[in-house]
Design an enzyme around this catalytic site. Structure first.
Site, PDB file in Angstrom:
ATOM      1  N   MET A  30     -26.119  -3.693  44.408  1.00 49.99           N
ATOM      2  CA  MET A  30     -26.726  -2.687  44.991  1.00 49.99           C
ATOM      3  C   MET A  30     -27.871  -2.368  44.685  1.00 49.99           C
ATOM      4  SD  MET A  30     -23.613  -0.168  46.320  1.00 49.99           S
ATOM      5  CE  MET A  30     -23.281   0.641  44.957  1.00 49.99           C
ATOM      6  N   LEU A  33     -31.394  -3.328  39.338  1.00 59.56           N
ATOM      7  CA  LEU A  33     -30.701  -4.536  38.561  1.00 59.56           C
ATOM      8  C   LEU A  33     -31.152  -4.154  37.110  1.00 59.56           C
ATOM      9  CD1 LEU A  33     -31.949  -7.613  40.213  1.00 59.56           C
ATOM     10  CD2 LEU A  33     -29.839  -6.297  40.833  1.00 59.56           C
ATOM     11  N   HIS A  37     -26.421  -7.435  35.848  1.00 56.02           N
ATOM     12  CA  HIS A  37     -26.763  -8.440  37.002  1.00 56.02           C
ATOM     13  C   HIS A  37     -27.642  -9.712  36.682  1.00 56.02           C
ATOM     14  CE1 HIS A  37     -26.772  -4.155  38.860  1.00 56.02           C
ATOM     15  NE2 HIS A  37     -25.961  -4.611  39.437  1.00 56.02           N
TER      16      HIS A  37
HETATM   17  O1  PAF Z   1     -20.554  -3.820  42.544  1.00 62.21           O
HETATM   18  C1  PAF Z   1     -21.351  -3.491  43.368  1.00 62.21           C
HETATM   19  O2  PAF Z   1     -22.426  -3.445  43.320  1.00 62.21           O
HETATM   20  C2  PAF Z   1     -20.814  -3.282  44.857  1.00 62.21           C
HETATM   21  O3  PAF Z   1     -19.586  -2.879  44.962  1.00 62.21           O
HETATM   22  C3  PAF Z   1     -21.071  -4.796  45.776  1.00 62.21           C
HETATM   23  C4  PAF Z   1     -20.025  -5.673  45.168  1.00 62.21           C
HETATM   24  C5  PAF Z   1     -22.424  -4.926  45.750  1.00 62.21           C
HETATM   25  C6  PAF Z   1     -20.675  -4.242  47.210  1.00 62.21           C
HETATM   26  O4  PAF Z   1     -21.261  -3.306  47.758  1.00 62.21           O
END
Ligand code: PAF
Length: 282
Positions: A30, A33, A37
């Site tokens: 989402m 970052l 991530h």
């Molecule tokens: O973990 C996340 O950031 C969200 O739940 C995801 C997997 C990107 C789905 O929107």
């Protein structure tokens, strides 16, 4: 690195990539970052020949009164970080294209793995997660996908969806990345006030204390829960949403620890809800 917003353009690019025989690693996010991530993107880079990162704050997984509008967004910085970590393509759809007017299809994993823990506190959340991911997996057609252990329940739910719907996608879980003081990295850490930030490492410290207790032979699930609760309550402003000692497959509460167990918690600092967990083998 490519930046693509349009769904049709993404499909075209993916079809080209697959025709070239490349293997696609996919990291759904989402955005906003952080190191967690980036570790997923770096691993995806090491294991695949093409890496896609999606950045989409998915409205479907936020409940009423949650932080959808306020969720931090910074596409420019995210793109720069993703490129450095080895991403080849960032997909950043807009909500009105992803869920056009009249959209009406949802993907829902049923049972204890979605009903308990975060599922109980955030009704509809996992339905939103599995719906967005089902669509993203169809669009990106990855060979492998990468998730963080911090979202242990999400991992369980997504893995189940992939199995049940026969997706041919390898599901890879990477360890939680932590700040030097133990706080699990999360885009939501940004919301914490300096005082709350100072208090938040109590979550991991408490989990570590529970781990030592278990190492020393404690098997009583209720007692372990109580220890965690006592520890977290020593910190002013920490409001416990849940603390659970459960089996790692069905998330059923354990009165006695046995096999692989998940100790998971969600705690609010003001309006910021943080989650963390450890897995213990006994
Ligand atoms: O973990 C996340 O950031 C969200 O739940 C995801 C997997 C990107 C789905 O929107």
């Amino acid at each position: 690195m490519d930046l693509i917003r349009d769904l049709a353009a993404l499909r075209e690019r993916i079809s080209l990539i697959r025709n070239q025989g490349k293997e696609i690693g996919f990291v759904p996010t989402m955005g906003f970052l952080h190191e967690g991530h980036l570790s997923l993107i770096e691993t995806a880079k090491a294991q695949n020949t093409f890496v896609v990162v999606s950045i989409f704050v998915n409205p479907l997984q936020f409940g009423a009164g949650e932080d959808y509008e306020d969720y931090p967004r910074d596409l420019e910085n995210d793109s720069r970080l993703a490129a450095v970590a080895g991403c080849d393509l960032v997909f950043y759809p807009v909500a009105r294209d992803f869920y056009p007017s009249g959209y009406g299809t949802f993907v829902e994993v049923q049972g204890s793995i979605t009903d308990r823990l975060c599922g109980a506190s955030r009704p509809g959340h996992f339905r939103g997660v599995t719906t967005v991911l089902a669509k993203l997996f169809n669009l990106v057609e990855p060979h492998r996908t990468y998730f963080g252990q911090k979202d242990a329940q999400q991992c369980l739910v997504v893995k189940k969806m992939l199995e049940d719907l026969n997706y041919n996608v390898e599901f890879i879980i990477m360890p939680t990345v932590r700040e030097p003081d133990g706080l699990a990295m999360s885009s939501r850490n940004k919301y914490l006030t300096p005082l709350q930030r100072k208090a938040a490492p109590v979550l991991y410290q408490s989990l570590q204390k529970a781990n030592s207790l278990i190492d020393n032979g404690e098997r009583d699930g209720k007692l372990i829960k109580e220890l965690l609760e006592c520890n977290i309550k020593t910190v002013p402003g920490a409001e416990i949403d849940y603390i659970q000692v459960v089996d790692v497959k069905k998330l059923e509460p354990l009165s006695q620890l046995a096999g692989t167990c998940l100790i998971a918690l969600a705690v609010k600092f003001g309006t910021t809800r943080l989650i963390d967990n450890i897995i213990v083998e006994v």
